[in-house]
Design a protein around this motif. Sequence first.
Motif, PDB file in Angstrom:
ATOM      1  N   VAL A  94       1.310  -1.576   4.055  1.00  0.00           N
ATOM      2  CA  VAL A  94       0.812  -2.928   4.359  1.00  0.00           C
ATOM      3  C   VAL A  94       0.605  -3.811   2.982  1.00  0.00           C
ATOM      4  O   VAL A  94       0.761  -3.109   1.985  1.00  0.00           O
ATOM      5  N   CYS A 112      -7.220   1.580   3.344  1.00  0.00           N
ATOM      6  CA  CYS A 112      -6.869   3.163   2.733  1.00  0.00           C
ATOM      7  C   CYS A 112      -7.853   3.479   1.546  1.00  0.00           C
ATOM      8  O   CYS A 112      -8.036   4.739   1.528  1.00  0.00           O
ATOM      9  N   CYS A 137       0.931  -1.142   0.136  1.00  0.00           N
ATOM     10  CA  CYS A 137      -0.018   0.130   0.178  1.00  0.00           C
ATOM     11  C   CYS A 137       0.891   1.373   0.040  1.00  0.00           C
ATOM     12  O   CYS A 137       1.674   1.312   0.724  1.00  0.00           O
ATOM     13  N   CYS A 175      -0.243   3.124   3.740  1.00  0.00           N
ATOM     14  CA  CYS A 175       0.315   2.490   5.150  1.00  0.00           C
ATOM     15  C   CYS A 175       1.357   1.389   4.965  1.00  0.00           C
ATOM     16  O   CYS A 175       1.964   0.947   5.777  1.00  0.00           O
ATOM     17  N   CYS A 233      -4.275  -0.535  -0.107  1.00  0.00           N
ATOM     18  CA  CYS A 233      -4.884  -1.313   0.367  1.00  0.00           C
ATOM     19  C   CYS A 233      -6.524  -1.272   0.664  1.00  0.00           C
ATOM     20  O   CYS A 233      -6.719  -0.161   0.469  1.00  0.00           O
TER      21      CYS A 233
HETATM   22 ZN   LIG Z   1      -3.052   1.097   3.233  1.00  0.00          ZN
END
Ligand SMILES: [Zn+2]
Length: 195
Positions: A163, A182, A158, A161, A179
């Motif tokens: 991830v 988000c 992502c 963030c 992701c």
């Molecule tokens: Zn994210």
Amino acid sequence: MATKKAPSKAASKSAKTTKAAATKIAKKSAPSKAAASKKPNPKKAAPTRAKRAASGPSLSLHGIQPYESKKNEDYMSDKQKDHFREILMAWKGELMEEVDRTMSHMKDEAANFPDPADRATQEEEFSLELRTRDRERKLIKKIDSTLELIEHDDYGWCDQCGVEIGIRRLEARPTATLCIDCKTLDEIKEKLTTI
Ligand SMILES: [Zn+2]
């Protein structure tokens, strides 16, 4: 089954014989009727089963089978990168074919309308086509930059963030850079600013 009613007493004799003939015919046709009503039932169930089998999740993967991860396999392993490269290339191929097809179609059509009214309708049609093509060209660019991300080992995480975006989400949206959390948050923010 008798088609005629006895018109008079005199005719009752002949009416009897036709009645008898009619019941004979009815008896004869009865077994075939029963067979006909029995037959379609097992066949009816078959198409629904076949339909369910045909409509898998592979539609969004542009003809490529969903990825099956092995145990302890690292996220974005070489195999996974190959998998997404394949999906993106197949998708790009489809889009480029589509662009080519409409461009040559429009060239063929362009000369065929001497009537101004027809031309006006045609121009409307063309501008709609061109907008679609424009969208597709942008998508092709996005696919190209996504392919570059794969080359630089920057694909699958992502942007906001950090991830893992996840195999399944990427298979559904191979150009995703966010992701699901988000992305959802972004959409909510977007809605709030447009209110
Ligand atoms: Zn994210």
